[in-house]
Design an enzyme around this catalytic site. Structure first.
Site, PDB file in Angstrom:
ATOM      1  N   ARG A  14      -8.568  -0.506   4.903  1.00  0.00           N
ATOM      2  CA  ARG A  14      -7.724   0.533   4.283  1.00  0.00           C
ATOM      3  C   ARG A  14      -6.395  -0.051   3.851  1.00  0.00           C
ATOM      4  NH1 ARG A  14      -6.242   5.092   7.725  1.00  0.00           N
ATOM      5  NH2 ARG A  14      -5.049   5.421   5.851  1.00  0.00           N
ATOM      6  N   ASP A  33       5.057   0.175  11.702  1.00  0.00           N
ATOM      7  CA  ASP A  33       3.805  -0.435  11.218  1.00  0.00           C
ATOM      8  C   ASP A  33       3.664  -1.883  11.652  1.00  0.00           C
ATOM      9  OD1 ASP A  33       3.687   1.388   8.050  1.00  0.00           O
ATOM     10  OD2 ASP A  33       3.295   1.969  10.121  1.00  0.00           O
ATOM     11  N   ARG A  38       0.007  14.450  12.429  1.00  0.00           N
ATOM     12  CA  ARG A  38       0.752  14.087  11.216  1.00  0.00           C
ATOM     13  C   ARG A  38       1.238  15.386  10.550  1.00  0.00           C
ATOM     14  NH1 ARG A  38      -0.932   8.795   9.933  1.00  0.00           N
ATOM     15  NH2 ARG A  38       0.839   8.653   8.555  1.00  0.00           N
ATOM     16  N   LYS A  92       0.839  -1.203   0.000  1.00  0.00           N
ATOM     17  CA  LYS A  92       0.000   0.000   0.000  1.00  0.00           C
ATOM     18  C   LYS A  92       0.875   1.253   0.000  1.00  0.00           C
ATOM     19  CE  LYS A  92      -1.676   1.535   4.054  1.00  0.00           C
ATOM     20  NZ  LYS A  92      -1.320   2.928   4.385  1.00  0.00           N
ATOM     21  N   ASN A  93       1.912   1.254   0.833  1.00  0.00           N
ATOM     22  CA  ASN A  93       2.703   2.475   1.006  1.00  0.00           C
ATOM     23  C   ASN A  93       3.718   2.710  -0.104  1.00  0.00           C
ATOM     24  OD1 ASN A  93       1.206   2.967   3.222  1.00  0.00           O
ATOM     25  ND2 ASN A  93       2.761   2.371   4.710  1.00  0.00           N
ATOM     26  N   CYS A  96      -4.564  11.865  12.625  1.00  0.00           N
ATOM     27  CA  CYS A  96      -5.320  10.604  12.745  1.00  0.00           C
ATOM     28  C   CYS A  96      -5.009  10.052  14.139  1.00  0.00           C
ATOM     29  CB  CYS A  96      -4.903   9.640  11.642  1.00  0.00           C
ATOM     30  SG  CYS A  96      -3.217   9.098  11.784  1.00  0.00           S
TER      31      CYS A  96
HETATM   32  C1  EPZ Z   1       4.452   6.801   6.166  1.00  0.00           C
HETATM   33  O1  EPZ Z   1       3.699   7.833   6.761  1.00  0.00           O
HETATM   34  C2  EPZ Z   1       3.510   5.603   6.056  1.00  0.00           C
HETATM   35  N1  EPZ Z   1       2.374   5.972   5.194  1.00  0.00           N
HETATM   36  C3  EPZ Z   1       3.029   5.202   7.443  1.00  0.00           C
HETATM   37  O2  EPZ Z   1       2.230   4.052   7.287  1.00  0.00           O
HETATM   38  C4  EPZ Z   1       4.253   4.829   8.280  1.00  0.00           C
HETATM   39  O3  EPZ Z   1       3.835   4.491   9.574  1.00  0.00           O
HETATM   40  C5  EPZ Z   1       5.206   6.030   8.321  1.00  0.00           C
HETATM   41  O4  EPZ Z   1       5.567   6.422   6.990  1.00  0.00           O
HETATM   42  C6  EPZ Z   1       6.491   5.701   9.079  1.00  0.00           C
HETATM   43  O5  EPZ Z   1       7.136   4.616   8.470  1.00  0.00           O
HETATM   44  C7  EPZ Z   1       2.580   6.015   3.875  1.00  0.00           C
HETATM   45  O6  EPZ Z   1       3.662   5.790   3.372  1.00  0.00           O
HETATM   46  C8  EPZ Z   1       1.368   6.346   3.047  1.00  0.00           C
HETATM   47  P1  EPZ Z   1       6.605  10.073   8.213  1.00  0.00           P
HETATM   48  P2  EPZ Z   1       4.303   9.343   6.793  1.00  0.00           P
HETATM   49  O7  EPZ Z   1       6.491  11.376   7.489  1.00  0.00           O
HETATM   50  O8  EPZ Z   1       5.111   9.594   5.581  1.00  0.00           O
HETATM   51  C9  EPZ Z   1       7.189  13.151  11.783  1.00  0.00           C
HETATM   52  C10 EPZ Z   1       0.367   2.674   7.702  1.00  0.00           C
HETATM   53  O9  EPZ Z   1      -0.083   2.152   8.735  1.00  0.00           O
HETATM   54  N2  EPZ Z   1       7.096  14.183  10.736  1.00  0.00           N
HETATM   55  O10 EPZ Z   1       7.722   9.167   7.854  1.00  0.00           O
HETATM   56  O11 EPZ Z   1       3.161  10.260   7.082  1.00  0.00           O
HETATM   57  C11 EPZ Z   1       5.866  12.419  11.975  1.00  0.00           C
HETATM   58  O12 EPZ Z   1       5.021  13.110  12.886  1.00  0.00           O
HETATM   59  C12 EPZ Z   1       0.855   4.108   7.729  1.00  0.00           C
HETATM   60  O13 EPZ Z   1       0.471   2.105   6.600  1.00  0.00           O
HETATM   61  C13 EPZ Z   1       7.339  15.514  11.101  1.00  0.00           C
HETATM   62  O14 EPZ Z   1       7.615  15.820  12.250  1.00  0.00           O
HETATM   63  O15 EPZ Z   1       5.254   9.261   8.042  1.00  0.00           O
HETATM   64  C14 EPZ Z   1       6.309  11.086  12.512  1.00  0.00           C
HETATM   65  O16 EPZ Z   1       6.522  11.208  13.909  1.00  0.00           O
HETATM   66  C15 EPZ Z   1       0.671   4.728   9.093  1.00  0.00           C
HETATM   67  N3  EPZ Z   1       7.246  16.479  10.125  1.00  0.00           N
HETATM   68  C16 EPZ Z   1       7.648  10.844  11.822  1.00  0.00           C
HETATM   69  O17 EPZ Z   1       8.083  12.132  11.356  1.00  0.00           O
HETATM   70  C17 EPZ Z   1       6.942  16.177   8.825  1.00  0.00           C
HETATM   71  O18 EPZ Z   1       6.896  17.090   7.973  1.00  0.00           O
HETATM   72  C18 EPZ Z   1       7.593   9.892  10.622  1.00  0.00           C
HETATM   73  O19 EPZ Z   1       6.586  10.386   9.781  1.00  0.00           O
HETATM   74  C19 EPZ Z   1       6.698  14.815   8.486  1.00  0.00           C
HETATM   75  C20 EPZ Z   1       6.785  13.837   9.457  1.00  0.00           C
END
Ligand code: EPZ
Length: 434
Positions: free
Chosen positions: A402, A309, A121, A22-23, A116
């Site tokens: 989802r 995840d 996020r 999915k990701n 969420c």
């Molecule tokens: C991706 O989300 C995945 N989703 C998530 O999978 C996964 O848990 C996550 O990466 C971590 O591996 C998709 O790829 C669609 P991040 P993403 O930006 O990109 C902080 C699932 O269950 N952050 O890597 O949104 C954030 O708050 C989903 O399949 C900032 O601070 O995650 C988090 O603590 C859930 N500022 C950390 O970084 C930003 O601008 C990692 O977030 C962006 C992120």
């Protein structure tokens, strides 16, 4: 509204094949906006998140045709620049449309995705990256307005408080591939899903060095071509089945599971005393009929660290592993919505800040539970499959749909007593808990 009813206690045995990731599929859908030529995507999982992404891309003006159970043809001859709140709020990963629209149209107007249950996020790093590429970015009325008329490659550091950002890296990468000059993304995310996106972009004609590393170097090109691309298998789905084998003392062979994507997970299972058999490049097997696990300490981290995840699923596994296990969540410190529901099933878990302290000498029992997010839903089903007393009714399974395609059917094939029912089939005393 549907629910899942299951009765555990049976060892799960047999073979299962994971679907596309999915990701990886979500940013790959977004990447089709980078070219005015047709793209063919294969091994796309049939999930509600994918259907939501297809709806937004269609809204933006692309022709989107589902050509098979797991394949799409997308042709973005012309695209708009505005992704509205009513569509973006349905699926926060649609934020990864920002990069491609900026790259192709030199301007964008995207609604803030919203948070969420697993925590806030933020997208401050996405915005920081675009500003470093000389974009004018304004946040107004819940929308991000980008003027990229003077966009220019540059070197930027994209790490945040929790380390690298997956969709942040994907957005800046997709903005950079059509941007004049050279862009260097330092502290880039290197999850296999980011790597898969890079590989597809290179097939489209992008110039990217450092694929699979934390440092991506992108030389902008004028145009990208159409492409046919098959999405990598879903490592999180694979990990979920492997944990099911251990929790039910079964024997499951998972096809499509790439060991290279799950090194931290495999290492942790082996530390706990459960060997993982690598039977070929894309097949993993766990024989757990006589396993007895040791407790472990786990810290979730960006790749190649232990994947967040799979954290909820590991909580379920450790809940029935004798001894004291500690699982610390460094990516989403509040990602413990599954814990109260696991406690209803008999788990002894205390949350101390970003850590779950798990006393594992408990026998889980079936109970009515409520899914809260995608991976929590999977953890509750795993606990239900392991419970050797009582029935488990899982409500709000739209969360599960989802990210997992027909998980109940795949567990049925492995011998589980599990079925998807209309909510009206629930025992009267459980009705109305929704
Ligand atoms: C991706 O989300 C995945 N989703 C998530 O999978 C996964 O848990 C996550 O990466 C971590 O591996 C998709 O790829 C669609 P991040 P993403 O930006 O990109 C902080 C699932 O269950 N952050 O890597 O949104 C954030 O708050 C989903 O399949 C900032 O601070 O995650 C988090 O603590 C859930 N500022 C950390 O970084 C930003 O601008 C990692 O977030 C962006 C992120």
């Amino acid at each position: 509204m549907e629910v899942i009813r299951l009765k555990g206690g049976k060892p799960l045995k047999g073979e299962v094949t994971v679907g596309g990731a999915k990701n990886a599929a979500l940013p790959i859908f977004a990447a089709t906006l980078l070219t005015d030529e047709p793209c063919v995507l294969e091994n796309v999982p049939d999930l509600s998140d994918i259907r939501s992404m297809a709806e937004i891309i269609r809204y933006l003006g692309a022709e989107v045709e589902k050509t098979g159970a797991h394949s799409y043809r997308i042709h973005a001859k012309k695209i708009g620049t505005r992704a509205p709140y009513e569509l973006v709020r349905k699926m926060r990963a649609s934020i990864c449309l920002l990069g491609p629209i900026v790259a192709r149209m030199r301007k964008a107007e995207i609604s803030y995705p919203g948070g969420c249950v697993i925590g806030p996020r933020p997208i401050d790093l996405h915005i920081k990256g675009l500003k470093k590429l000389n974009c004018d970015v304004r946040e107004q009325g819940g929308y991000i307005h980008v003027d990229a008329s003077r966009i220019q490659g540059d070197e930027l550091f994209l790490g945040g408080r929790q380390g690298s950002t997956v969709t942040g890296t994907e957005n800046i990468l997709m903005a950079a591939v059509l941007t004049p000059g050279v862009t260097v993304i330092d502290s880039a995310a290197c999850e296999p899903e980011v790597e898969d996106l890079c590989n597809m972009l290179v097939k489209m004609g992008a110039k990217i060095e450092g694929i699979g590393s934390h440092r991506l170097v992108i030389e902008g090109v004028k145009k990208l071509n159409g492409v046919t691309h098959s999405v990598i298998p879903d490592r999180i789905e694979a990990g979920t089945y492997l944990i099911a084998a251990i929790m039910t003392k079964g024997d499951i062979t998972v096809h499509g599971a790439r060991a290279r994507d799950l090194t931290a997970f495999i290492d942790k299972l082996e530390e706990a005393g459960q060997p993982v058999q690598i039977e070929g490049e894309n097949t993993l097997r766990i024989r757990a009929t006589h396993s007895s696990l040791r407790p472990v300490d786990i810290i979730t981290l960006p790749h190649p660290g232990f994947p967040t995840d799979l954290q909820a699923q590991m909580c379920a596994l450790m809940a029935q592993t004798p001894g004291l296990s500690i699982i610390t969540e460094r990516v989403y410190p509040n990602r413990f919505m599954h814990v109260p529901e696991l406690q209803r099933m008999g788990a002894d878990i205390a949350i101390e800040g970003p850590s779950a302290i798990i006393k594992g000498d408990r026998r889980l029992s079936g109970a009515p539970v409520m899914a809260s997010d995608l991976r929590a839903s999977a953890a509750l089903i795993l606990a239900g499959l392991a419970a050797d007393t009582g029935e488990t009714w899982v409500q709000r399974i739209y969360h599960l749909d989802r990210g997992y395609e027909t998980l109940d059917k795949k567990f049925q094939i492995l011998g589980a007593d599990i079925e998807r029912l209309d909510a009206s089939a629930m025992p009267k005393e459980l009705q109305g808990e929704e």
